[in-house]
Design an enzyme around this catalytic site. Structure first.
Site, PDB file in Angstrom:
ATOM      1  CE1 TYR A 291       0.471   1.724   4.311  1.00 30.65           C
ATOM      2  CE2 TYR A 291       0.781  -0.649   4.538  1.00 30.65           C
ATOM      3  CZ  TYR A 291       0.912   0.639   5.043  1.00 30.65           C
ATOM      4  OH  TYR A 291       1.513   0.834   6.260  1.00 30.65           O
ATOM      5  CB  CYS A 292       1.839   3.903  -1.624  1.00 32.93           C
ATOM      6  SG  CYS A 292       1.027   3.807  -3.232  1.00 32.93           S
ATOM      7  CB  THR A 293      -0.205   8.405  -0.567  1.00 34.10           C
ATOM      8  OG1 THR A 293       0.966   8.477   0.229  1.00 34.10           O
ATOM      9  CG2 THR A 293      -1.160   9.518  -0.175  1.00 34.10           C
TER      10      THR A 293
END
Length: 384
Positions: free
Chosen positions: A223-225
């Site tokens: 996951y990331c932003t």
């Protein structure tokens, strides 16, 4: 796909046609762009006409945009781009919010003007030119926020028929930088979460190489932003071959997850964002970060305190802040760097976020197409 989707907790704040409210729009699209200069020129004229500010990066492999302005103008922009086949299936993340009130933060985050740039590639995963860029078509499988949550909730449930989770231990991999993870991250009991603690996105491939055995044979949930960093990073992991096939990524990133789970779900703390909002939290509003100097609970980056060596953002609480002090981030401290001279906070006014912003990574800039200053009134953006 609802182009007007807003983060939960923002409902009733003027989205959906309220042209008087301010908003922020984030989106990216990996696709072959036949004429990148022409598309960049269109963005410059179109966004200027709508009095939008922010950053647009256009490359031969697609587009990445973080824009701010009146909600009505942003909705017009979404409608215009949606009419272009190039953006078919694009996840336009539009949130209503307050307009920039801190001139310094707005300037650092690129929300006082419009910057449209041509880049060699949307995200530069690795600064080492000898390493081939992984094919984006090899990126990990997208999981919606609800699917991502369900897997975390029921570790042992099959992700798909070819990669059953019950046969592979699930690990969660955060693809963001350390200053982002310090104020918010996923935490799931009995599930290993790997935080690379990197200073910048281009450091991630080396971390992956050095920790390959922690990933081999696992079902990797990334996951990331907003999702773009996971696209390239997941492709890089899968390019390592046997034992690295089962890579999955949170589609829409933390932003879409918090919309789906306004109470935070398995995400603790705040989501660091690369615009004037600085961070977006859930309804539980818990604080994960701590002051670099005294260790007290603190997660507000609005002071823009930075490490004197690498200029990375650091958390320094209001009690410990002093314009005559210098700060050394935890990574530089681990490398044995200490304070050697006094810097004022004004010396740290650099545009780091304009390089590593909105999941841009470190794009190689070919040419800046246009920078237009938008009229402002009382520190807030106004339509021209």
């Amino acid at each position: 796909m609802d182009a007007r989707a807003q983060p939960r907790g923002q409902e009733g704040k003027g989205g959906g046609g309220d042209g008087g409210r301010y908003g922020v729009l984030l989106y990216y699209k990996y696709a072959e762009v036949p004429d990148a200069p022409a598309l960049a020129a269109f963005y410059a004229s179109h966004c200027r006409a709508l009095a939008l500010v922010g950053r647009v990066r256009v490359g031969p492999d697609g587009v990445n945009a973080t824009l701010g302005g009146r909600m009505a103008a942003l909705e017009k922009h979404v409608a215009e781009m949606s009419s272009n086949n190039l953006f078919e299936g694009t996840d336009f993340k539009l949130a209503s919010c307050e307009g920039p009130v801190d001139e310094r933060v707005a300037r650092e985050c690129g929300f006082t003007s419009l910057s449209v740039r041509l880049v060699k590639e949307l995200v530069t995963l690795c600064s080492n030119p000898s390493l081939a860029t992984p094919q984006i078509t090899c990126a990990g499988r997208h999981l919606s926020a609800s699917e991502f949550h369900s897997v975390l909730q029921n570790v042992g449930t099959a992700l798909d028929s070819e990669a059953p989770a019950e046969k592979n231990e699930v690990v969660v991999l955060d693809a963001r930088n350390v200053y982002e993870t310090r104020i918010g991250k996923f935490h799931v009991p009995n599930v290993v979460t790997l935080d690379p603690e990197i200073r910048q996105y281009s450091d991630l491939p080396l971390w992956i190489d050095e920790h390959a055995e922690k990933l081999r044979g696992k079902s990797i949930l990334m996951y990331c932003t907003g999702g773009i960093r996971c696209e390239m990073a997941s492709a890089y992991i899968r390019s390592k071959g046997e034992g690295f096939e089962n890579v999955f990524q949170l589609y829409g990133g933390i932003q879409r997850y918090l919309e789906q789970f306004p109470d935070g779900g398995y995400f603790e703390g705040k989501n660091f964002v690369f615009d004037h909002r600085i961070s977006v939290g859930s309804l539980k509003e818990n604080i994960l970060g701590t002051c670099l100097l005294c260790g007290s609970s603190f997660d507000d980056y609005s002071s823009r305190c930075r490490c004197r060596h690498c200029r990375m953002l650091v958390l320094v609480c209001s009690t410990c802040q002093d314009s005559t002090k210098e700060y050394v981030c935890e990574l530089c401290q681990k490398n044995g760097k200490q304070c050697s001279q006094t810097l004022s906070r004004e010396d740290c006014q650099i545009e780091l976020e304009l390089i590593d912003s909105s999941d841009f990574g470190k794009p190689g800039i070919i040419n800046q197409i246009a920078t237009s200053t938008i009229p402002r009134s009382n520190g807030k953006v106004v339509s021209s």
